[in-house]
Design a protein around this motif. Sequence first.
Motif, PDB file in Angstrom:
ATOM      1  N   ALA A  14       0.917  -1.422  -0.136  1.00 56.18           N
ATOM      2  CA  ALA A  14       0.076  -0.005  -0.023  1.00 56.18           C
ATOM      3  C   ALA A  14       0.937   1.252  -0.177  1.00 56.18           C
ATOM      4  O   ALA A  14       0.477   2.485  -0.353  1.00 56.18           O
ATOM      5  CB  ALA A  14      -0.882   0.042   1.096  1.00 56.18           C
ATOM      6  N   TYR A  15       2.112   1.087   0.481  1.00 47.73           N
ATOM      7  CA  TYR A  15       2.991   2.290   0.702  1.00 47.73           C
ATOM      8  C   TYR A  15       4.224   1.995  -0.170  1.00 47.73           C
ATOM      9  O   TYR A  15       4.673   0.950  -0.029  1.00 47.73           O
ATOM     10  CB  TYR A  15       3.235   2.650   1.956  1.00 47.73           C
ATOM     11  CG  TYR A  15       1.936   2.936   2.784  1.00 47.73           C
ATOM     12  CD1 TYR A  15       1.670   4.463   2.697  1.00 47.73           C
ATOM     13  CD2 TYR A  15       1.209   2.237   3.540  1.00 47.73           C
ATOM     14  CE1 TYR A  15       0.327   4.908   3.273  1.00 47.73           C
ATOM     15  CE2 TYR A  15       0.077   2.549   4.141  1.00 47.73           C
ATOM     16  CZ  TYR A  15      -0.380   3.924   4.210  1.00 47.73           C
ATOM     17  OH  TYR A  15      -1.514   4.105   4.731  1.00 47.73           O
ATOM     18  N   PRO A  16       4.810   3.190  -0.574  1.00 49.73           N
ATOM     19  CA  PRO A  16       4.468   4.572  -1.016  1.00 49.73           C
ATOM     20  C   PRO A  16       3.099   4.436  -1.682  1.00 49.73           C
ATOM     21  O   PRO A  16       3.036   3.851  -2.692  1.00 49.73           O
ATOM     22  CB  PRO A  16       5.562   5.210  -1.828  1.00 49.73           C
ATOM     23  CG  PRO A  16       6.488   4.367  -1.771  1.00 49.73           C
ATOM     24  CD  PRO A  16       6.078   2.957  -1.610  1.00 49.73           C
ATOM     25  N   ALA A  17       2.229   5.389  -0.823  1.00 49.19           N
ATOM     26  CA  ALA A  17       1.010   5.390  -1.324  1.00 49.19           C
ATOM     27  C   ALA A  17       0.606   6.061  -2.883  1.00 49.19           C
ATOM     28  O   ALA A  17       1.542   6.804  -3.271  1.00 49.19           O
ATOM     29  CB  ALA A  17      -0.034   5.953  -0.360  1.00 49.19           C
ATOM     30  N   GLY A  18      -0.236   5.648  -3.615  1.00 55.79           N
ATOM     31  CA  GLY A  18      -0.608   5.978  -4.954  1.00 55.79           C
ATOM     32  C   GLY A  18      -1.788   5.391  -5.581  1.00 55.79           C
ATOM     33  O   GLY A  18      -1.889   5.139  -6.780  1.00 55.79           O
ATOM     34  N   PRO A  19      -2.990   5.550  -4.992  1.00 52.72           N
ATOM     35  CA  PRO A  19      -4.363   5.155  -5.392  1.00 52.72           C
ATOM     36  C   PRO A  19      -4.658   5.990  -6.841  1.00 52.72           C
ATOM     37  O   PRO A  19      -4.104   7.167  -6.809  1.00 52.72           O
ATOM     38  CB  PRO A  19      -5.242   5.420  -4.221  1.00 52.72           C
ATOM     39  CG  PRO A  19      -4.607   5.710  -3.057  1.00 52.72           C
ATOM     40  CD  PRO A  19      -3.205   6.231  -3.433  1.00 52.72           C
ATOM     41  N   ASP A  20      -5.148   5.384  -7.535  1.00 54.45           N
ATOM     42  CA  ASP A  20      -5.725   6.154  -8.776  1.00 54.45           C
ATOM     43  C   ASP A  20      -6.968   6.934  -8.611  1.00 54.45           C
ATOM     44  O   ASP A  20      -7.341   7.528  -9.628  1.00 54.45           O
ATOM     45  CB  ASP A  20      -5.922   4.965  -9.828  1.00 54.45           C
ATOM     46  CG  ASP A  20      -7.121   4.333  -9.672  1.00 54.45           C
ATOM     47  OD1 ASP A  20      -7.548   3.975  -8.644  1.00 54.45           O
ATOM     48  OD2 ASP A  20      -7.779   4.053 -10.707  1.00 54.45           O
ATOM     49  N   SER A  21      -7.588   7.029  -7.582  1.00 50.66           N
ATOM     50  CA  SER A  21      -8.973   7.835  -7.348  1.00 50.66           C
ATOM     51  C   SER A  21      -9.026   8.354  -5.971  1.00 50.66           C
ATOM     52  O   SER A  21      -8.150   7.938  -5.027  1.00 50.66           O
ATOM     53  CB  SER A  21     -10.116   6.659  -7.561  1.00 50.66           C
ATOM     54  OG  SER A  21     -10.110   5.803  -6.256  1.00 50.66           O
ATOM     55  N   ASP A  22      -9.705   9.266  -5.865  1.00 49.45           N
ATOM     56  CA  ASP A  22     -10.067  10.290  -4.700  1.00 49.45           C
ATOM     57  C   ASP A  22     -10.746   9.348  -3.843  1.00 49.45           C
ATOM     58  O   ASP A  22     -10.753   9.393  -2.468  1.00 49.45           O
ATOM     59  CB  ASP A  22     -10.521  11.597  -4.888  1.00 49.45           C
ATOM     60  CG  ASP A  22      -9.493  12.607  -5.278  1.00 49.45           C
ATOM     61  OD1 ASP A  22      -8.316  12.489  -5.005  1.00 49.45           O
ATOM     62  OD2 ASP A  22      -9.766  13.527  -6.159  1.00 49.45           O
TER      63      ASP A  22
END
Length: 323
Positions: free
Chosen positions: A140-148
């Motif tokens: 999950a980290y370093p974080a970088g989801p593609d959506s809010d």
Amino acid sequence: MKTALVCGAGGFIGSHMVKRLKNEGYWVKGVDLKYPEFSPTEADDFMIGDLRDMDVCNRAVDRKFDEIYQFAADMGGAGFVFTGENDADIMHNSVMCNINMMDVAYKRNAGRIFYSSSACIYPERNQMDALHPTTSEDSAYPAGPDSDYGWEKLFSERMYMAYHRNKGLDVRIARFHNIFGPEGTWEGGREKSPAAFCRKVAETPDGGTIEMWGDGNQTRSFLYIDECLEGVRRLMSQDAFMGPVNIGSDEMISINGLAGMVMEIAGKNLDIKHIPGPLGVVGRNSDNRLIKEKLGWAPNWPLSKGMALTYRWINEQVQEKNK
Ligand code: NAD
Ligand code: GDD
């Protein structure tokens, strides 16, 4: 008798969780903006209320519940969360429910609280390869989801964990991977792909054409509602592990494959017209190593079993609407 509060009890997973807890002998209170859409609630007490309002949260937690399930969120499938048009509402509405509920749970010394996070918290960079996505919990980290939507889920996870570390709140966190089943949203724009394809296939005569966003080579895994509830109950019923942990299926399938499966269940042969639309990540599958290690269990239903039950229910809704 054990007691539970289910937040979001008018929604898909929350309404099913109320039924499950009732079957287990709990006294259950539900709270939501609305009653369940498709069948009457089985909650002993159901409060209509907006959890963005702290007063409502205080009234919802009117006793020391043994367990609280926090499912309330402004959410939907790709057509709702990945267009970019609903980001402000999604982030504001969901984070308010979480901030309020965790603080009230802590201040009222309520019992163990479950938080429903999402596979959408995982970094986009690890989900660019349709056949080899990475969703191990420690990626999950370093974080970088593609959506809010994913960023809100990740922030709220962190907030629950901070309340656990600093204030002793008894927390359990799961990251759900695309949950589907009867009595889930199947039309209106918030439906996820399993429901969308059941609806499209049910509505289209044999030999017709259905539309699909993208080339259909994007992959996902889908978890049937009963298995989701089983995972949540197992996580809540042990003292050693708080999560976050994936609750999902590891039977990865392309969206073309999903549509083909629905056609087979329906006994129809339809053409697929690929059109532009909100796509989300290229590939996603649930990594189930941690859940097996920590809970000694993982979902194991074949996708086709849950899809057959879901198609039957959505087909009934479509036929009913056409009357
Ligand atoms: P859902 O939309 O069917 O249910 C959410 C419920 O929360 C709705 O009934 C809604 O009215 C209620 N709600 C929203 N804002 C509220 C507010 N301010 N006050 C009171 N109630 C409010 O969604 P679901 O599929 O049942 O999902 C439940 C939870 O699981 C959500 O937190 C969701 O983000 C998470 N999740 C679901 C999936 C999935 O595939 N279904 C995947 C990942 C995470
Ligand atoms: N919903 C939908 N409807 N999806 C379609 C359609 C359609 O008609 N046609 C193709 N798709 C494609 C989407 O473009 C996407 O690539 C894929 O099917 C899966 O879409 P969804 O099932 O809607 O959502 P998701 O898997 O990308 O994300 C969902 O699951 C997450 C958890 O795993 C969302 O509901 C998230 O909110 C959730 O957290």
